[in-house]
Design a protein around this motif. Sequence first.
Motif, short mmCIF file in Angstrom:
data_model
loop_
_atom_site.label_atom_id
_atom_site.label_comp_id
_atom_site.label_asym_id
_atom_site.label_seq_id
_atom_site.Cartn_x
_atom_site.Cartn_y
_atom_site.Cartn_z
N ARG A 115 -10.27 10.62 55.52
CA ARG A 115 -10.88 11.35 56.65
C ARG A 115 -9.95 11.47 58.06
NH1 ARG A 115 -14.27 7.70 58.18
NH2 ARG A 115 -15.44 7.66 56.07
N LYS A 116 -8.82 10.45 58.03
CA LYS A 116 -7.82 10.40 59.02
C LYS A 116 -6.76 11.40 58.77
CE LYS A 116 -5.17 6.80 61.45
NZ LYS A 116 -4.57 5.48 61.23
N THR B 123 -11.40 16.07 52.93
CA THR B 123 -12.50 15.54 52.31
C THR B 123 -12.58 15.41 50.88
OG1 THR B 123 -13.31 17.89 52.26
CG2 THR B 123 -13.74 16.60 54.39
N GLU C 243 -11.97 6.86 51.62
CA GLU C 243 -12.68 8.00 52.37
C GLU C 243 -12.10 7.87 53.82
OE1 GLU C 243 -16.84 7.66 52.63
OE2 GLU C 243 -16.94 7.97 50.20
#
Length: 149
Positions: free
Chosen positions: A108-109, A113, A104
């Motif tokens: 996210r980076k 998603t 995650e």
Amino acid sequence: MKLRQNAKEMVLIELDGLGLILGEIKYNRQTETVLFALEKTAFFDLYFPCTVLYDQNRGPVVHPHVLTAITISSIRIQRSRISFFVLEPDINPKLIQQYHNLQEAVLRKQGVTLSGKASSDEDKDDGPYPTEPTGRSKVITLSDRKEKQ
């Protein structure tokens, strides 16, 4: 009709030259099982490979493998290079949780998603890496990159 990989399972493998690797193996549920993919196929793909190390203070720790930084898809592993493997039901839940947290954080980076994270969707292939082309251009000009920073 092309068969899709519609199931995935976490697996911990010991790979010659790389050590303990934790990742997801994808397979087609209609034609094979995870054991078939690991024992009978000559090669299989491992998604989001992570290294498992043992820290004396924290115990087993999961870190993204350097291969995760090099590829956005998967790595292809030759079955004959595997010393042993452990399937998801037998993997320590703390390792699985660390793996998902890392996954995650990396996604996210990257601005991606995880949609449809529920594992009960057997017909979906909602892994973090697309198996079909996304339609986005793979060419990035340096001037566009500088403007974003």
